[in-house]
Design a protein around this motif. Structure first.
Motif, PDB file in Angstrom:
ATOM      1  N   THR A  88      -1.630  24.428  21.753  1.00 36.40           N
ATOM      2  CA  THR A  88      -3.051  24.368  22.106  1.00 36.40           C
ATOM      3  C   THR A  88      -3.899  24.536  20.857  1.00 36.40           C
ATOM      4  O   THR A  88      -3.624  25.409  20.013  1.00 36.40           O
ATOM      5  CB  THR A  88      -3.362  25.449  23.131  1.00 36.40           C
ATOM      6  N   LEU A  89      -4.973  23.713  20.709  1.00 36.51           N
ATOM      7  CA  LEU A  89      -5.832  23.727  19.515  1.00 36.51           C
ATOM      8  C   LEU A  89      -7.271  24.020  19.923  1.00 36.51           C
ATOM      9  O   LEU A  89      -7.721  23.640  21.009  1.00 36.51           O
ATOM     10  CB  LEU A  89      -5.777  22.377  18.790  1.00 36.51           C
ATOM     11  N   ALA A  90      -7.979  24.719  19.032  1.00 38.28           N
ATOM     12  CA  ALA A  90      -9.420  24.949  19.166  1.00 38.28           C
ATOM     13  C   ALA A  90     -10.041  24.662  17.802  1.00 38.28           C
ATOM     14  O   ALA A  90      -9.877  25.454  16.868  1.00 38.28           O
ATOM     15  CB  ALA A  90      -9.703  26.364  19.624  1.00 38.28           C
ATOM     16  N   LEU A  91     -10.754  23.515  17.647  1.00 38.49           N
ATOM     17  CA  LEU A  91     -11.259  23.067  16.345  1.00 38.49           C
ATOM     18  C   LEU A  91     -12.734  22.736  16.459  1.00 38.49           C
ATOM     19  O   LEU A  91     -13.269  22.451  17.540  1.00 38.49           O
ATOM     20  CB  LEU A  91     -10.475  21.833  15.868  1.00 38.49           C
ATOM     21  N   GLN A  92     -13.389  22.766  15.284  1.00 40.35           N
ATOM     22  CA  GLN A  92     -14.798  22.358  15.226  1.00 40.35           C
ATOM     23  C   GLN A  92     -14.896  20.842  15.291  1.00 40.35           C
ATOM     24  O   GLN A  92     -13.973  20.118  14.901  1.00 40.35           O
ATOM     25  CB  GLN A  92     -15.436  22.868  13.949  1.00 40.35           C
ATOM     26  N   GLU A  93     -16.029  20.409  15.763  1.00 41.58           N
ATOM     27  CA  GLU A  93     -16.244  18.969  15.815  1.00 41.58           C
ATOM     28  C   GLU A  93     -16.312  18.408  14.397  1.00 41.58           C
ATOM     29  O   GLU A  93     -16.683  19.091  13.440  1.00 41.58           O
ATOM     30  CB  GLU A  93     -17.527  18.658  16.578  1.00 41.58           C
ATOM     31  N   GLY A  94     -15.899  17.171  14.298  1.00 44.09           N
ATOM     32  CA  GLY A  94     -15.858  16.524  12.996  1.00 44.09           C
ATOM     33  C   GLY A  94     -14.507  16.648  12.313  1.00 44.09           C
ATOM     34  O   GLY A  94     -14.228  15.890  11.381  1.00 44.09           O
ATOM     35  N   LYS A  95     -13.671  17.606  12.748  1.00 40.39           N
ATOM     36  CA  LYS A  95     -12.348  17.765  12.158  1.00 40.39           C
ATOM     37  C   LYS A  95     -11.375  16.785  12.810  1.00 40.39           C
ATOM     38  O   LYS A  95     -11.708  16.075  13.749  1.00 40.39           O
ATOM     39  CB  LYS A  95     -11.843  19.200  12.341  1.00 40.39           C
ATOM     40  N   ASN A  96     -10.168  16.783  12.274  1.00 39.72           N
ATOM     41  CA  ASN A  96      -9.089  15.977  12.844  1.00 39.72           C
ATOM     42  C   ASN A  96      -8.097  16.902  13.541  1.00 39.72           C
ATOM     43  O   ASN A  96      -7.713  17.937  12.997  1.00 39.72           O
ATOM     44  CB  ASN A  96      -8.360  15.185  11.761  1.00 39.72           C
ATOM     45  N   ALA A  97      -7.672  16.526  14.739  1.00 39.49           N
ATOM     46  CA  ALA A  97      -6.671  17.316  15.498  1.00 39.49           C
ATOM     47  C   ALA A  97      -5.342  16.596  15.452  1.00 39.49           C
ATOM     48  O   ALA A  97      -5.278  15.371  15.624  1.00 39.49           O
ATOM     49  CB  ALA A  97      -7.121  17.503  16.938  1.00 39.49           C
ATOM     50  N   ILE A  98      -4.317  17.330  15.224  1.00 38.04           N
ATOM     51  CA  ILE A  98      -2.960  16.752  15.129  1.00 38.04           C
ATOM     52  C   ILE A  98      -2.059  17.518  16.092  1.00 38.04           C
ATOM     53  O   ILE A  98      -1.905  18.732  15.984  1.00 38.04           O
ATOM     54  CB  ILE A  98      -2.406  16.827  13.689  1.00 38.04           C
ATOM     55  N   PHE A  99      -1.462  16.802  17.056  1.00 30.51           N
ATOM     56  CA  PHE A  99      -0.453  17.359  17.963  1.00 30.51           C
ATOM     57  C   PHE A  99       0.924  16.866  17.510  1.00 30.51           C
ATOM     58  O   PHE A  99       1.130  15.666  17.310  1.00 30.51           O
ATOM     59  CB  PHE A  99      -0.697  16.920  19.413  1.00 30.51           C
ATOM     60  N   ARG A 100       1.855  17.790  17.363  1.00 29.79           N
ATOM     61  CA  ARG A 100       3.229  17.446  16.978  1.00 29.79           C
ATOM     62  C   ARG A 100       4.189  17.842  18.091  1.00 29.79           C
ATOM     63  O   ARG A 100       4.091  18.924  18.642  1.00 29.79           O
ATOM     64  CB  ARG A 100       3.629  18.154  15.685  1.00 29.79           C
ATOM     65  N   ALA A 101       5.139  16.964  18.391  1.00 23.50           N
ATOM     66  CA  ALA A 101       6.175  17.246  19.390  1.00 23.50           C
ATOM     67  C   ALA A 101       7.516  16.790  18.835  1.00 23.50           C
ATOM     68  O   ALA A 101       7.619  15.692  18.273  1.00 23.50           O
ATOM     69  CB  ALA A 101       5.884  16.535  20.708  1.00 23.50           C
ATOM     70  N   VAL A 102       8.531  17.635  18.992  1.00 19.25           N
ATOM     71  CA  VAL A 102       9.902  17.306  18.582  1.00 19.25           C
ATOM     72  C   VAL A 102      10.710  17.127  19.855  1.00 19.25           C
ATOM     73  O   VAL A 102      10.841  18.061  20.665  1.00 19.25           O
ATOM     74  CB  VAL A 102      10.517  18.408  17.692  1.00 19.25           C
ATOM     75  N   VAL A 103      11.248  15.906  20.065  1.00 20.62           N
ATOM     76  CA  VAL A 103      11.885  15.511  21.310  1.00 20.62           C
ATOM     77  C   VAL A 103      13.365  15.244  21.057  1.00 20.62           C
ATOM     78  O   VAL A 103      13.733  14.689  20.017  1.00 20.62           O
ATOM     79  CB  VAL A 103      11.203  14.254  21.903  1.00 20.62           C
ATOM     80  N   CYS A 104      14.203  15.672  22.024  1.00 19.72           N
ATOM     81  CA  CYS A 104      15.642  15.421  21.930  1.00 19.72           C
ATOM     82  C   CYS A 104      16.112  14.762  23.213  1.00 19.72           C
ATOM     83  O   CYS A 104      15.428  14.781  24.237  1.00 19.72           O
ATOM     84  CB  CYS A 104      16.420  16.714  21.678  1.00 19.72           C
ATOM     85  N   GLY A 105      17.303  14.183  23.196  1.00 21.46           N
ATOM     86  CA  GLY A 105      17.877  13.511  24.352  1.00 21.46           C
ATOM     87  C   GLY A 105      18.755  12.366  23.919  1.00 21.46           C
ATOM     88  O   GLY A 105      18.581  11.800  22.817  1.00 21.46           O
ATOM     89  N   ASP A 106      19.757  12.037  24.762  1.00 20.73           N
ATOM     90  CA  ASP A 106      20.680  10.949  24.451  1.00 20.73           C
ATOM     91  C   ASP A 106      20.830  10.083  25.701  1.00 20.73           C
ATOM     92  O   ASP A 106      21.281  10.599  26.737  1.00 20.73           O
ATOM     93  CB  ASP A 106      22.037  11.522  24.014  1.00 20.73           C
ATOM     94  N   PRO A 107      20.434   8.790  25.682  1.00 23.57           N
ATOM     95  CA  PRO A 107      19.873   8.049  24.542  1.00 23.57           C
ATOM     96  C   PRO A 107      18.473   8.529  24.157  1.00 23.57           C
ATOM     97  O   PRO A 107      17.838   9.244  24.910  1.00 23.57           O
ATOM     98  CB  PRO A 107      19.848   6.610  25.056  1.00 23.57           C
ATOM     99  N   ARG A 108      18.060   8.111  22.941  1.00 27.12           N
ATOM    100  CA  ARG A 108      16.786   8.594  22.400  1.00 27.12           C
ATOM    101  C   ARG A 108      15.643   8.212  23.330  1.00 27.12           C
ATOM    102  O   ARG A 108      15.476   7.057  23.700  1.00 27.12           O
ATOM    103  CB  ARG A 108      16.550   8.004  21.017  1.00 27.12           C
ATOM    104  N   PRO A 109      14.832   9.200  23.755  1.00 21.07           N
ATOM    105  CA  PRO A 109      13.753   8.886  24.719  1.00 21.07           C
ATOM    106  C   PRO A 109      12.550   8.220  24.041  1.00 21.07           C
ATOM    107  O   PRO A 109      12.327   8.373  22.840  1.00 21.07           O
ATOM    108  CB  PRO A 109      13.391  10.258  25.280  1.00 21.07           C
ATOM    109  N   GLU A 110      11.773   7.517  24.878  1.00 20.08           N
ATOM    110  CA  GLU A 110      10.486   6.970  24.447  1.00 20.08           C
ATOM    111  C   GLU A 110       9.395   7.977  24.783  1.00 20.08           C
ATOM    112  O   GLU A 110       9.408   8.600  25.844  1.00 20.08           O
ATOM    113  CB  GLU A 110      10.201   5.645  25.159  1.00 20.08           C
TER     114      GLU A 110
END
Length: 1252
Positions: free
Chosen positions: A35-57
């Motif tokens: 969860t992010l709380a940023l000032q306007e005008g900034k850039n927000a970056i969400f990162r997710a690390v996903v696992c699974g076989d076969p590789r998920p979309e």
């Protein structure tokens, strides 16, 4: 399928197929977006690390619409990487939303969400506040809460609990917890529960018997302040090789013996403690301890006892002055007691501070309204055991840029010393200083006046220098605006501040020849209305004060078992990492010793929970920061009691000197010099130790002179220092050899005897202890008594003594005991019995000496006592033999013979011997009597003859089928040959003969008529002489019935009965028989005898009444019994003359018909019995012929069932079950049958559980 929750909170996984193939897996999130709380005008970056076989979309979505605007939303992922990124550029208030990330493959999908809150600043915030004061954010938060309520929580699969585990838990639980456990698991039958627990305890003890001696001190699971669950028990195993297993909810889980594993076992003797570290919600369940296959202990870890953990920590927040700041934290489980603090002080909820909690109780949010500079500081959310903290930085407007930069610098310094720095803050700082030449993203905060960069061709850049190096800050103007001014942290600089200003055309420089810590700060250059700022960072290594370093040179003393805290203060402006080493090896935090390493803003500390001697040594700590490293050393000395002396403890018996002990000094003196040793002694069979000496520290030997001979002792030695006595080195029990006692003297010899005294003599004992004899003690006793009486009180030195004080005519025995310095020896053997009377005359010669029997190895003699006139009475006799080839007489026995017969054994066969007998008494030996002839050792020849008495019969009569035994006694020497004959012929094979020791016997197991005859026994000696004995055996049986009866009327008024004789009458050898006649008339229904002992086959009955019916019966008799009766077929009737007036008919007499089909007089009844009792079902049945009763259970016959037995006594039938069990319950049936029909009686057996 319904969604599944993974171990990561906030992630929902849905399986799309029934079964997932082996080697494949469902999608899941190794790292979910935060969860992010940023000032306007900034850039927000969400990162997710996903696992699974076969590789998920991976697909990103938001609730307000799609993310198709590529300039606004940038979705990227590196090839071959599991990381997926969503970047939102130039945030506005409309970007506040809930963003969802979905990972999909062919087997399932995983979904998680993250909240983005955009904090508006400037005129837009003010304008919105004027239109909707305090309403917008509240409405937004309320909408967020409503949306969370609308989201149906993913159904959590209900954990199935094995009922057997619940019963094991109840068996080990305290009685006060029974009700709570029963309510939790739905057990409502409390009495049945108690009965079952009692039965389970019995079975449990039987199952544990092969492995465990005893179990005690059970302590159920509990959670301590460190968030670790422990449960304990004391276990006395029969074999140390028995394996111990740990199960959770029926599944075995591995455990270790150190602190490196999640589940570990700590053992101290019989005490076992299991630990579960790093508690998580999935750790809740029922834990069981098993020894081999036997369950020992069960306990439950309730989910409510697991303290919540911080899943998503708080992130540092920034906001403009009078803006709103938001802190958000996610926990692993609901925690109603979670509280917010500001600067370590509790926050009071008001209009300024608003707290929100999600419906699932996991997400906690704090909103700070209208933030001002006084609100800057550390905000924390605390649970039971964990806490999360973050800083709030309030930024000023355009006219307050320098205080804002100072606050930013303060935040960076704080964040450098706090673990868990947020990735979002790092990204934001990187975006704020994209032109930093020395360290991009290092925290520089750049502001330019007028919003235009046209007046600086090169602005100031953040700079980092090592302490002591030269630092240069420079910028280049686009045109000349004058020399300008330099500021540090808002204060104008001059040459007196140790800095140099340079101007080279349009370039402006600030030079610091030797940068030190105070030079670090925010520098700015102002020319006209232009301003350029940059931060100068001086990398200085951590500094340890000289007085601290001097104090660290002194050894740190601590007692064993106490906690140790080694604290090293330091000074550093940069974050510091500390590495502790002991004797060159790194000390790992949380290792087997439980060491803990802490690093604060100004110190580092190494804590040992319990110090021991192994912790002694040289410790060093290395402090590293971006400015360099420094090292400090200190010495730890742990003081403890000394170890036990080195063994073995040698114990040696030095006889007169005492017991000598020898040992070796202890390996470890505990850090203190030895003061002395302590020697203790314990006598065998006692529990008290007695201190016997304290030898000095330089001596490892000791002699204990105060021991008693013949007793066992154990010794132990302790080393003693200023810390006290250490553990003891103990010896085995040692026997102190007793001094040798004298042996027994010889049996006293009688030198003389009279009515007044008896004189004795003996020889000295031999062997150890007999060298120094102080004297002898004499004892006496009357013959036949067991009590010895002392003759002398003081030992006598000689070996001869006269005993007085005797009773005349009594017979005495004497014994002697030797006395030595070590004590009394063993008494000697008693003397021969002697009378206290005056000397006797020797007896006369024996009379009538003769040989009564001889054999190949013995001769038996007998004689008469001597004549009283020839001397005094003989007290015994001596029998002597002399071989034919010898001239010496040899006694045949020891001592004398009391009787007047004697058998000399062990002779040579057919050897000739001369024999003589001498009478003896206290007066001496009398005259010997010798046989005139030589006696040969060979048996005496006796002619065979039978020993028949008056009771022997010449004829024997036995009943057929009986066993026949005929014993005959005889005498003969040597043993003759015995031959049995029957009627002059050898006996048949059925007959058995037996001969031994003058007895021969005939045995016929089952006599028959064929065994009758004349039996003869022949004794035949070696010389051909014979003796015979004959007797007649007659085998008889009950006679057979006579033939049919014929009735005749010979004279009026009488009837004659004639019959054929019994077949046995004509057989030869049959027993003589006679006949008995019985009659029954219509006037008398019973049979009565009318003639007995008839030896012919005819009988006439007189006085027969006309009109009566007569029945006749004939029975043959002999001495062995009666035959079966022979009856007339038709009765005899004499016609009666009828008078003229009337006619009378006599009714005929019939046999009563007793036939009747079965019926139950008393039926079966229902039985209600507890387990283990005896059950007896009884009924009474009537019928003729007597009915046969059969028992059934549930329509199954019970015949041949070994668990039950039945009886039938005169129609009273019983079925007995010795010990009923639950399987014996059912419906039982008794069926009575005879040829006329059957009858049935049924009943039910109900078996209940026993209350005891």
């Amino acid at each position: 399928k319904p969604p599944k929750r993974t171990s990561r909170p906030g992630v929902s996984v849905r399986q799309l197929v029934e079964d997932v193939p082996e080697g494949c897996s469902l999608p899941d999130f190794e790292q979910k977006p935060v969860t992010l709380a940023l000032q306007e005008g900034k850039n927000a970056i969400f990162r997710a690390v996903v696992c699974g076989d076969p590789r998920p979309e991976v697909v990103w979505q938001c609730s307000k619409g799609n993310l198709s605007n590529s300039s606004k939303y940038q979705i990227s992922s590196s090839p071959g990487s599991k990381e997926h990124v969503l970047q939102i550029n130039k945030l506005t208030g409309e970007d506040t939303d809930l963003y969802r990330c979905t990972a999909v493959n062919i087997y399932g999908e995983a979904t998680c969400m993250a909240r983005l809150t955009v904090i508006e600043v400037g005129f837009r915030k003010n304008r919105k506040r004027q239109n909707e004061p305090q309403e917008d954010l509240k409405k937004e938060l309320m909408d967020f809460r409503k949306m969370l309520k609308k989201r149906a929580p993913s159904p959590v699969p209900e954990k199935k609990v094995d009922q057997e585990q619940v019963w094991q838990l109840l068996m080990n639980a305290d009685r006060k917890d029974y009700e709570q456990i029963c309510l939790k698991y739905g057990i409502v039958d409390f009495r049945g529960m108690l009965r079952r627990l009692q039965q389970m305890r019995k079975e449990h003890e039987e199952k544990l018997a092969p492995y465990v001696h005893a179990i005690s001190n059970l302590r159920h699971i509990r959670v301590n302040k460190e968030g670790m669950a422990t449960f304990d028990l004391e276990l006395h195993l029969k074999s140390s090789e028995s394996k111990i297993y740990l199960y959770k909810d029926g599944e075995m889980i591995p455990y270790g013996f150190g602190n490196q594993t999640k589940h570990c076992l700590r053992r101290l003797g019989k005490h076992y403690q299991f630990q579960v570290r790093d508690l998580r919600p999935e750790d809740a369940g029922i834990y069981q301890v098993r020894v081999e296959d036997a369950e020992v202990f069960s306990t439950e870890l309730d989910a409510s006892a697991i303290p919540p953990r911080i899943v998503v920590p708080l992130a540092d927040a920034r906001c403009q002055e009078r803006g709103d700041a938001v802190f958000e934290c996610t926990l692993s489980s609901p925690c109603p007691s979670a509280s917010w603090t500001f600067q370590h002080q509790p926050l009071r909820l008001s209009d300024k501070y608003e707290v929100f909690v999600s419906t699932d109780g996991l997400t906690h949010r704090l909103v700070v309204r209208g933030a001002c500079f006084a609100d800057m500081g550390l905000y924390s959310l605390g649970t039971k055991l964990h806490a999360s903290s973050a800083w709030l930085v309030v930024e000023a407007g355009k006219d307050k840029s320098l205080p804002t930069a100072s606050a930013d610098h303060q935040l960076q310094a704080r964040r450098g010393g706090r673990e868990g720095e947020s990735d979002v803050l790092g990204q934001r700082d990187a975006a704020q200083s994209p032109r930093s030449r020395h360290k991009p993203g290092a925290g520089g905060f750049f502001v330019e006046a007028g919003g235009s960069t046209g007046h600086f061709s090169q602005s100031l850049a953040d700079t980092e220098v090592q302490q002591g190096e030269a630092a240069v800050l420079s910028c280049v103007l686009t045109h000349d605006l004058g020399p300008g001014a330099w500021f540090k942290d808002g204060v104008k600089l001059s040459a007196q501040d140790g800095v140099v200003f340079e101007q080279d055309g349009l370039a402006r420089r600030l030079l610091i020849a030797r940068a030190e810590g105070p030079h670090a700060g925010k520098y700015s250059f102002v020319a006209g209305e232009l301003r350029s700022e940059a931060a100068l960072t001086v990398r200085e290594p951590p500094v340890i004060a000289p007085d601290v370093a001097e104090k660290l040179r002194e050894p740190l003393l601590v007692k064993a078992g106490k906690p140790v805290a080694m604290k090293v203060p330091f000074q550093s402006r940069l974050p510091v990492q500390a590495t502790w080493r002991k004797d060159g090896a790194e000390v790992a935090a949380g290792g087997s010793k439980g060491a803990q390493v802490a690093v604060g803003d100004s110190f580092t500390r190494l804590c040992l929970p319990s110090a021991d001697r192994k912790d002694c040594g040289q410790y060093s700590v290395t402090l590293r920061s971006k400015g360099g490293s420094t090292q400090a050393q200190l010495t730890l000395q742990v003081l403890d009691k000394p170890q036990p002396p080195q063994g073995p403890l040698e114990v040696r018996d030095c006889h007169e000197a005492g017991i000598s002990l020898r040992w070796r000094p202890p390996r470890d003196d505990g850090g203190r010099a030895l003061e002395h040793y302590m020697v203790e002694r314990r006598q065998a069979g006692r529990s008290t130790w007695l201190k016997v000496g304290e030898p000095p520290a330089d001596s490892t030997t000791f002699t204990d002179p105060h021991t008693e001979r013949g007793k066992k002792y154990a010794f132990r030695v302790r080393a003693v220092t200023a810390e006290g006595p250490g553990e003891a080195l103990e010896s085995e029990e040692v026997l102190v050899a007793p001094e040798a006692l004298p042996g027994p003297p010889s049996s006293p010899a009688i030198l003389s005897a009279s009515s007044r005294d008896i004189t004795l003599s003996w020889t000295a004992p031999r062997g150890p202890g007999s060298a120094h004899i102080l004297g002898y003690l004499i004892e006496k006793r009357k013959k036949g008594s067991h009590t010895w009486v002392a003759v002398n009180q003081q030992p006598v030195s000689g070996k001869k003594w006269t005993v007085a004080d005797l009773r005349q005519g009594s017979q005495y025995e004497f014994r002697v005991t030797a006395v030595a310095p070590a004590g009394l020896g063993e008494p000697g053997p008693p003397s021969d019995a002697v009378f206290a009377r005056d000397p006797m005359r020797p007896p006369g010669p024996v009379r009538d000496l003769r040989v009564t029997d001889t054999s190949h190895t013995s001769i038996t003699l007998s004689w008469a006592r001597p004549d009283a006139q020839d001397g005094d009475e003989a007290q015994g006799y001596v029998v002597e033999l002399c071989g034919s080839d010898s001239v010496h007489w040899s006694p045949c026995h020891a001592g004398s013979v009391s009787g007047t017969t004697f058998t000399a054994k062990g002779l040579r066969p057919r050897e000739g011997y001369f024999v003589r007998v001498t009478a003896v008494n206290d007066g001496g030996h009398g005259q010997a009597t010798t046989l005139d002839t030589m006696v040969q050792a060979m048996p005496v020849t006796v002619r065979p003859r039978f020993l028949l008495d008056s009771g022997t019969k010449d004829a024997l009569t036995v009943r057929a089928g009986d066993t026949v035994r005929v014993p005959l006694h005889f005498e003969a020497a040597p043993t003759p040959d015995v031959t049995w004959l029957k009627d002059g012929l050898p006996l048949p094979a059925r007959s058995v003969t037996f001969t031994k020791d003058g007895l021969t016997q005939l045995l016929v197991p089952a006599a028959s008529l064929a065994d009758s005859g004349l039996y003869t026994v022949v004794l035949r000696g070696l010389q051909g002489e014979e003796a015979t004995c004959s007797f007649r055996l007659r085998v008889a049986a009950r006679p057979r019935p006579p033939g049919p009866i014929v009735l005749k009327e010979v004279t009026p008024g009488s009837v004659t009965a004639e019959w054929a004789p019994s077949p046995d009458e004509a057989e030869a050898g049959a027993a003589p028989l006679h006949y008995m006649v019985l009659t029954r008339s219509s006037a008398c229904a019973t049979w009565r005898p009318v003639a007995e002992r008839l030896h012919n086959c005819r009988f006439t009955l007189v006085d027969v009444l006309p009109g009566c019916e007569y029945h006749f019966r004939v029975v043959a008799k002999n001495e062995l019994g009666d035959s079966e009766p022979s009856d007339t077929r038709q009765p005899w009737v004499v016609p009666r003359e009828q008078p003229d007036r009337c006619r009378v008919r006599t009714p005929s007499l019939r046999e009563p018909d007793l036939s009747r089909k079965p019926r139950f007089l008393v039926g079966l009844r229902t039985h209600l019995l507890p387990q283990g009792c005896e059950c007896c079902m009884t009924c009474a049945v009537q019928g003729w012929p007597r009915p046969h009763v059969t028992w059934f259970k549930n329509d199954q016959s019970l015949e041949g069932n070994p668990a039950v037995y039945s009886t039938d006594v005169l129609g009273v039938c019983s079925l007995v079950i010795p010990s009923v069990s639950a399987k014996d319950g059912g419906r039982y049936k008794a069926v009575a049958e005879n040829p006329l029909g059957q009858a049935v009686s049924t009943a039910t057996l109900i078996v209940v559980e026993s209350d005891s």
